[in-house]
Design a protein around this motif. Structure first.
Motif, PDB file in Angstrom:
ATOM      1  N   TRP A 266       0.749  -1.206   0.174  1.00 23.32           N
ATOM      2  CA  TRP A 266      -0.167  -0.125   0.095  1.00 23.32           C
ATOM      3  C   TRP A 266       0.830   1.031  -0.176  1.00 23.32           C
ATOM      4  CZ3 TRP A 266      -4.820   0.454  -1.372  1.00 23.32           C
ATOM      5  CH2 TRP A 266      -5.537   1.446  -0.992  1.00 23.32           C
ATOM      6  N   ARG A 267       0.672   2.135  -0.991  1.00 25.76           N
ATOM      7  CA  ARG A 267       1.307   3.231  -1.093  1.00 25.76           C
ATOM      8  C   ARG A 267       0.381   4.336  -1.643  1.00 25.76           C
ATOM      9  NH1 ARG A 267       6.780   4.762  -4.851  1.00 25.76           N
ATOM     10  NH2 ARG A 267       6.975   6.723  -4.008  1.00 25.76           N
ATOM     11  N   VAL A 268       0.342   5.514  -0.684  1.00 25.04           N
ATOM     12  CA  VAL A 268      -0.270   6.667  -1.169  1.00 25.04           C
ATOM     13  C   VAL A 268       0.406   8.066  -1.413  1.00 25.04           C
ATOM     14  CG1 VAL A 268      -2.424   8.250  -0.551  1.00 25.04           C
ATOM     15  CG2 VAL A 268      -2.348   5.815   0.233  1.00 25.04           C
ATOM     16  N   GLU A 269       0.991   7.963  -2.708  1.00 29.54           N
ATOM     17  CA  GLU A 269       2.075   8.947  -3.060  1.00 29.54           C
ATOM     18  C   GLU A 269       1.775  10.457  -2.602  1.00 29.54           C
ATOM     19  OE1 GLU A 269       3.881   8.444  -6.830  1.00 29.54           O
ATOM     20  OE2 GLU A 269       3.660   6.371  -6.578  1.00 29.54           O
ATOM     21  N   ALA A 270       0.471  10.728  -2.655  1.00 30.11           N
ATOM     22  CA  ALA A 270      -0.284  11.878  -2.333  1.00 30.11           C
ATOM     23  C   ALA A 270       0.046  12.225  -0.882  1.00 30.11           C
ATOM     24  CB  ALA A 270      -1.379  12.162  -2.587  1.00 30.11           C
ATOM     25  N   ALA A 271       0.111  11.247   0.006  1.00 28.18           N
ATOM     26  CA  ALA A 271       0.518  11.342   1.457  1.00 28.18           C
ATOM     27  C   ALA A 271       1.848  11.742   1.811  1.00 28.18           C
ATOM     28  CB  ALA A 271      -0.103  10.028   2.145  1.00 28.18           C
ATOM     29  N   GLU A 272       2.623  11.339   0.792  1.00 28.04           N
ATOM     30  CA  GLU A 272       4.115  11.443   0.980  1.00 28.04           C
ATOM     31  C   GLU A 272       4.328  13.145   1.301  1.00 28.04           C
ATOM     32  OE1 GLU A 272       5.262   7.457  -1.073  1.00 28.04           O
ATOM     33  OE2 GLU A 272       6.101   9.344  -2.109  1.00 28.04           O
ATOM     34  N   ALA A 273       3.634  14.023   0.741  1.00 32.28           N
ATOM     35  CA  ALA A 273       3.850  15.306   0.676  1.00 32.28           C
ATOM     36  C   ALA A 273       3.545  15.679   2.202  1.00 32.28           C
ATOM     37  CB  ALA A 273       2.791  16.015  -0.497  1.00 32.28           C
ATOM     38  N   ARG A 274       2.824  15.007   2.754  1.00 34.85           N
ATOM     39  CA  ARG A 274       2.375  15.564   4.451  1.00 34.85           C
ATOM     40  C   ARG A 274       3.611  14.997   5.375  1.00 34.85           C
ATOM     41  NH1 ARG A 274      -2.944  15.979   4.783  1.00 34.85           N
ATOM     42  NH2 ARG A 274      -2.713  17.472   6.367  1.00 34.85           N
ATOM     43  N   ILE A 275       4.633  14.440   4.852  1.00 35.30           N
ATOM     44  CA  ILE A 275       5.504  13.932   5.807  1.00 35.30           C
ATOM     45  C   ILE A 275       5.983  15.090   6.851  1.00 35.30           C
ATOM     46  CG2 ILE A 275       8.085  12.986   5.894  1.00 35.30           C
ATOM     47  CD1 ILE A 275       7.264  11.078   3.773  1.00 35.30           C
ATOM     48  N   SER A 276       6.329  16.219   6.248  1.00 36.35           N
ATOM     49  CA  SER A 276       6.998  17.261   7.015  1.00 36.35           C
ATOM     50  C   SER A 276       5.802  17.660   7.900  1.00 36.35           C
ATOM     51  CB  SER A 276       7.330  18.481   6.082  1.00 36.35           C
ATOM     52  OG  SER A 276       6.020  18.932   5.313  1.00 36.35           O
ATOM     53  N   ALA A 277       4.688  17.426   7.987  1.00 33.02           N
ATOM     54  CA  ALA A 277       3.566  17.917   8.952  1.00 33.02           C
ATOM     55  C   ALA A 277       3.645  17.004   9.931  1.00 33.02           C
ATOM     56  CB  ALA A 277       2.235  18.057   8.258  1.00 33.02           C
ATOM     57  N   GLY A 278       4.184  15.754  10.123  1.00 38.58           N
ATOM     58  CA  GLY A 278       4.209  14.940  11.140  1.00 38.58           C
ATOM     59  C   GLY A 278       3.292  13.534  11.019  1.00 38.58           C
ATOM     60  N   PRO A 279       3.629  12.636  11.739  1.00 41.25           N
ATOM     61  CA  PRO A 279       2.862  11.346  11.768  1.00 41.25           C
ATOM     62  C   PRO A 279       1.495  11.262  11.629  1.00 41.25           C
ATOM     63  CG  PRO A 279       3.933  11.506  13.906  1.00 41.25           C
ATOM     64  CD  PRO A 279       4.416  12.759  13.126  1.00 41.25           C
ATOM     65  N   LYS A 280       0.786  12.245  12.472  1.00 35.36           N
ATOM     66  CA  LYS A 280      -0.589  12.275  12.528  1.00 35.36           C
ATOM     67  C   LYS A 280      -1.140  12.647  10.753  1.00 35.36           C
ATOM     68  CE  LYS A 280      -5.187  13.645  14.495  1.00 35.36           C
ATOM     69  NZ  LYS A 280      -5.784  13.630  13.389  1.00 35.36           N
ATOM     70  N   ALA A 281      -0.743  13.818  10.401  1.00 32.93           N
ATOM     71  CA  ALA A 281      -1.109  14.236   9.091  1.00 32.93           C
ATOM     72  C   ALA A 281      -0.888  13.247   7.887  1.00 32.93           C
ATOM     73  CB  ALA A 281      -0.678  15.554   8.747  1.00 32.93           C
ATOM     74  N   THR A 282       0.316  12.536   8.040  1.00 36.32           N
ATOM     75  CA  THR A 282       0.790  11.637   7.041  1.00 36.32           C
ATOM     76  C   THR A 282      -0.054  10.305   7.206  1.00 36.32           C
ATOM     77  OG1 THR A 282       2.895  12.289   7.272  1.00 36.32           O
ATOM     78  CG2 THR A 282       2.551  10.379   6.119  1.00 36.32           C
ATOM     79  N   ALA A 283      -0.510   9.900   8.604  1.00 40.02           N
ATOM     80  CA  ALA A 283      -1.431   8.702   8.617  1.00 40.02           C
ATOM     81  C   ALA A 283      -2.817   9.155   8.316  1.00 40.02           C
ATOM     82  CB  ALA A 283      -1.274   8.522  10.248  1.00 40.02           C
ATOM     83  N   ASP A 284      -3.164  10.189   8.473  1.00 44.26           N
ATOM     84  CA  ASP A 284      -4.368  10.604   7.954  1.00 44.26           C
ATOM     85  C   ASP A 284      -4.750  10.442   6.579  1.00 44.26           C
ATOM     86  OD1 ASP A 284      -5.288  11.148  10.726  1.00 44.26           O
ATOM     87  OD2 ASP A 284      -5.337  13.206  10.379  1.00 44.26           O
ATOM     88  N   ALA A 285      -3.628  10.754   5.999  1.00 44.02           N
ATOM     89  CA  ALA A 285      -3.581  10.726   4.445  1.00 44.02           C
ATOM     90  C   ALA A 285      -3.589   9.272   3.714  1.00 44.02           C
ATOM     91  CB  ALA A 285      -2.634  11.962   3.827  1.00 44.02           C
TER      92      ALA A 285
END
Length: 320
Positions: A266-285
């Motif tokens: 499972w890979r959601v490439e759009a979520a990778e742009a949220r990495i700098s926002a932290g684990p919660k934002a990334t996980a939500d995406a």
């Protein structure tokens, strides 16, 4: 185990051609998954084609600066190859987190990609399973499903993909090379190789009939801090509840692929742009659209906590 016929192939083309001649044929190399399935009569091939002598057991540089991994390279040899350990550390770590040393000595690169789910109802032939027998139903839905999928599921199947290696190859954007019975070859991006269950959960991949995997190619090294974090019920010889393959670069950029969440890596490439926002934002995406059960809903906060551990490791390594 039901009776079957057997032959040894001399070349990849001969193996693929032979597979087209006989219905219900399977290729066999290490056999670490197939033989178990045959003993339980989950897989009942009438003919086996042994591909161990067709010469696909080398790891070689590719023309674009990456690596070409033969389909028959054993998991132990792949994990310990100096080039893999240096340039694709996430792959080496993923391989070493799976199975046991004895199994890694036998299991092959192609076989690892093709291994079937470990959903308990798939293995219990007294229970309905659309993956094992299409149209019979899914006992896991409404049954014991604590370790099953929350992403990409359907009303027909909630099984997960079991491979650790495939998760790392997904984050590395690997490509699977194949040969067909008519001699044609093709290259399949790993993103397109495995399937979601939909209404045909018995079909795991987009391989055609008799199509043989010949190699997996990795693009040139992408650098970054590479991490494979696996959460499981015991420290060894257990499949992932959640796993994360990560390549983290400075500045909050990176790539993430997940195991234990879906019927495929499972890979959601759009979520990778949220990495700098932290684990919660990334996980939500990553988890947008998740479908959980009361038993496996714990996986959603577990993804966030696992990402937090991964991001902390990446920061620690980049600071040293």
């Amino acid at each position: 185990m039901k009776s079957f016929t057997y032959e040894r192939a001399a070349t990849p083309a001969a193996a693929a051609t032979a597979a087209a001649r006989t219905p219900a044929t399977r290729f066999i190399a290490g056999g670490t998954n197939l033989l178990d399935l045959m003993k339980l009569q989950i897989e009942t091939p009438t003919h086996l084609i042994d591909v161990n002598r067709i010469g696909l057991d080398k790891i070689e540089p590719s023309k674009d600066g990456g690596l070409r991994i033969g389909a028959l390279v054993r998991n132990t040899d792949l994990a310990s190859d100096p080039r893999v350990r240096r340039d694709y550390g996430v792959l080496s770590r993923a391989l070493l987190s799976g199975a046991s040393g004895q199994l890694r000595n036998k299991a092959t690169t192609a076989g690892n990609l093709l291994q079937r789910t470990r959903c308990p109802y798939f293995y219990d032939t007294t229970k309905p399973c659309n993956k094992r027998r299409p149209g019979t139903g899914c006992a896991a839905i409404g049954g014991f499903n604590r370790n099953l999928a929350v992403m990409g599921v359907s009303d027909h199947c909630i099984a997960t993909h079991p491979s650790d290696m495939a998760i790392a190859m997904r984050v590395l954007d690997a490509t699977i090379e194949t040969i067909r019975p008519d001699g044609a070859t093709r290259a399949i991006p790993i993103a397109d190789f495995h399937r979601l269950p939909g209404d045909t959960p018995h079909i795991d991949t987009n391989l055609g009939a008799g199509e043989l995997i010949t190699a997996v190619t990795l693009p040139k090294p992408i650098g970054g801090t590479q991490i494979y974090q696996k959460v499981r019920d015991r420290a060894s010889y257990a499949f992932a509840l959640i796993s994360v393959a990560a390549v983290i670069e400075r500045g909050g950029r990176g790539r993430l692929a997940f195991g234990g969440l879906a019927h495929k890596p499972w890979r959601v490439e759009a979520a990778e742009a949220r990495i700098s926002a932290g684990p919660k934002a990334t996980a939500d995406a990553v988890l947008a659209g998740a479908r959980t059960t009361p038993q496996n809903a714990f996986k959603l906060p577990l993804v966030e906590r696992t990402l937090a551990a991964v991001f902390t490791q990446a920061q620690t390594r980049s600071d040293t």
